[in-house]
Write an enzyme that holds these catalytic residues in place. Structure first.
Site, PDB file in Angstrom:
ATOM      1  N   HIS A  10       0.817  -1.215   0.000  1.00  0.00           N
ATOM      2  CA  HIS A  10       0.000   0.000   0.000  1.00  0.00           C
ATOM      3  C   HIS A  10       0.850   1.264   0.000  1.00  0.00           C
ATOM      4  O   HIS A  10       0.722   2.113  -0.885  1.00  0.00           O
ATOM      5  CB  HIS A  10      -0.952  -0.014   1.198  1.00  0.00           C
ATOM      6  CG  HIS A  10      -1.851  -1.201   1.211  1.00  0.00           C
ATOM      7  ND1 HIS A  10      -2.620  -1.549   0.135  1.00  0.00           N
ATOM      8  CD2 HIS A  10      -2.079  -2.138   2.164  1.00  0.00           C
ATOM      9  CE1 HIS A  10      -3.319  -2.647   0.427  1.00  0.00           C
ATOM     10  NE2 HIS A  10      -2.995  -3.017   1.642  1.00  0.00           N
ATOM     11  N   CYS A  42      -6.838  -6.818   3.661  1.00  0.00           N
ATOM     12  CA  CYS A  42      -8.085  -6.681   4.411  1.00  0.00           C
ATOM     13  C   CYS A  42      -9.216  -7.476   3.744  1.00  0.00           C
ATOM     14  O   CYS A  42     -10.251  -7.739   4.371  1.00  0.00           O
ATOM     15  CB  CYS A  42      -8.484  -5.221   4.543  1.00  0.00           C
ATOM     16  SG  CYS A  42      -8.531  -4.326   2.983  1.00  0.00           S
TER      17      CYS A  42
END
Length: 449
Positions: A10, A42
């Protein structure tokens, strides 16, 4: 300018995407040990549970996309050593075994985190698995096909999401955690009690307040032994937390005791030519004003973007984080931001809290779900410092609102009169956030009497 970036999940992906646009003349090289970038971990439990059928949806970028921006992508390359004095990098091509040497003017550390692996006897047995990256998710899916009893160790977000996924897949599921309740870092007991009951009602075995002492089996795990008994199982997934991946810079830049790199407001480390972002570093935690380790994708993408903007000179500060997060388990929606009463107590911070329970919209509507909201605030300044919500209705965006309240220093009394819209499909004439502020004001009047 030569920019070397280590890691591209990320923070790294956000950093290089922005840097390619901001510094078109720069020579940007990314070193990534995996064969993919930008995996949304996630969504791991959703993928394992079959909710996400196309795994490519879990990636929002690719090596090809980044190459098209002019970035040199050294995939499946593990950096072995960083010489910060000479600004040199030594890496290993994991496919060919070739050693690669490189130099940099600016270095971006986006090495992320890795699951904590406790030194438990038998942890190297087959079918004792980790849950972090795409390859591990595929391993879980493959090995779970023949598993009848899955044991999850660790009752944080990933752990409880995997419990839900395997229970819905028809597996027998046991959840073990050393703390006496689930999700204790995110929610107080009146919230977690409801989630635990959802698991119990569906036959999930909760073994809370138990510590795993060893795993037993010949070649593959057959049982988990705790300080209070044992569980026969044929698959274990370890979800006991994450640690920052920072060994490469140990002793070379300032770090927290857990190894998280400390950065200033502009994402700069104690070495002026090294910036860091994401799960490998600490972030300013606004409820306390201190640096804290809060590995969240939301923090990572913001920090990675700030790295790009502040690479040459400091121009934009990081406003910090409240550690805001949310979760969906069965038909319950929950979210939290800032300190809970539990976390405040652990930090020896005295807080007051107001809890309200009411319907999310008028009861003349066809349905109206209960909302449980708790807002914590400092008794002297009355500044909001944390909040939690749980409901079958999706009112989790209210926690994003309260995150802004914490960040801007709003008091609980001001919250009572904030302007919110009213529409019977969505809410009440007095929004439940307003009502929390009003209830706190009423409590204060009683204290003054």
């Amino acid at each position: 300018m030569k920019i070397a970036v280590i890691g591209s999940t990320h923070a790294g992906t956000a950093a290089v995407t922005n840097m390619a646009n901001m510094y078109p003349e720069a020579n940007i090289t990314v070193y990534e040990k995996n064969d993919n970038v930008s995996f949304l971990s996630c969504g791991l439990a959703l993928y394992v549970g079959g909710v996400v059928e196309d795994p490519q949806g879990l990636f929002y970028s690719s090596p090809e996309q980044l190459r098209n921006l002019g970035i040199t992508m050294k995939m499946q390359h593990a950096v072995q050593e960083i010489d910060t004095a000479c600004k040199q990098i030594k890496a290993l091509n994991l496919v060919t075994g070739e050693e690669v040497n490189d130099s940099y003017d600016k270095l971006v550390m986006a090495t992320g985190s890795w699951p904590i692996i406790p030194p438990i006897d038998g942890i190297k047995l087959d079918n004792v698995l980790l849950a972090k990256n795409f390859n591990q998710a595929n391993t879980i899916i493959e090995k779970s096909r023949d598993a009848k009893h899955v044991t999850i160790v660790g009752a944080g977000y990933i752990g409880v999401e995997l419990v839900e996924a395997f229970q819905q897949a028809g597996k027998k599921v046991t959840l073990i955690d050393g703390v006496d309740r689930i999700l204790n870092k995110y929610l107080d007991q009146e919230f977690t009690d409801q989630v635990e009951q959802e698991f119990i009602d569906r036959g999930v075995e909760l073994r809370l307040g138990e510590t795993v002492t060893r795993f037993e089996g010949e070649t593959s795990v057959e049982s988990v032994v705790t300080n209070k008994g044992h569980v026969e199982t044929d698959m274990v997934i370890m979800c006991v937390g994450f640690r920052p991946n920072t060994e490469l810079l140990k002793g070379k830049v300032d770090m927290l005791p857990n190894g998280a790199i400390t950065v200033d407001d502009y994402m700069r480390t104690s070495d002026p030519d090294i910036l860091a972002a994401g799960d490998c570093c600490a972030v300013k935690y606004n409820p306390t004003g201190q640096a804290a380790y809060i590995p969240l994708a939301t923090n990572a993408v913001r920090m990675g973007t700030l790295v790009a903007r502040n690479l040459v000179e400091p121009v934009m500060k990081n406003v910090g984080t409240q550690g805001t997060s949310g979760l969906h388990i069965y038909d319950l929606n929950m979210a939290s931001t800032g300190l809970t009463e539990t976390s405040a107590r652990a930090m020896d911070i005295h807080v007051k809290s107001i809890t309200i329970s009411e319907k999310h919209r008028p009861e003349f509507m066809p349905t109206a779900e209960n909302v449980l909201l708790k807002v914590s605030y400092l008794p002297e300044s009355r500044k909001i410092i944390g909040a939690q919500v749980l409901s079958k209705a999706d009112v989790t965006q209210s926690i994003n609102t309260l995150s802004v309240c914490i960040q801007t220093g709003m008091t609980i009394d001001e919250l009572a009169f904030v302007d919110f819209f009213f529409q019977p499909h969505f809410n009440q004439p007095w929004n439940f956030l307003n009502k929390a502020g009003l209830a706190a004001a009423d409590t204060r009047k009683l204290e003054l009497v």
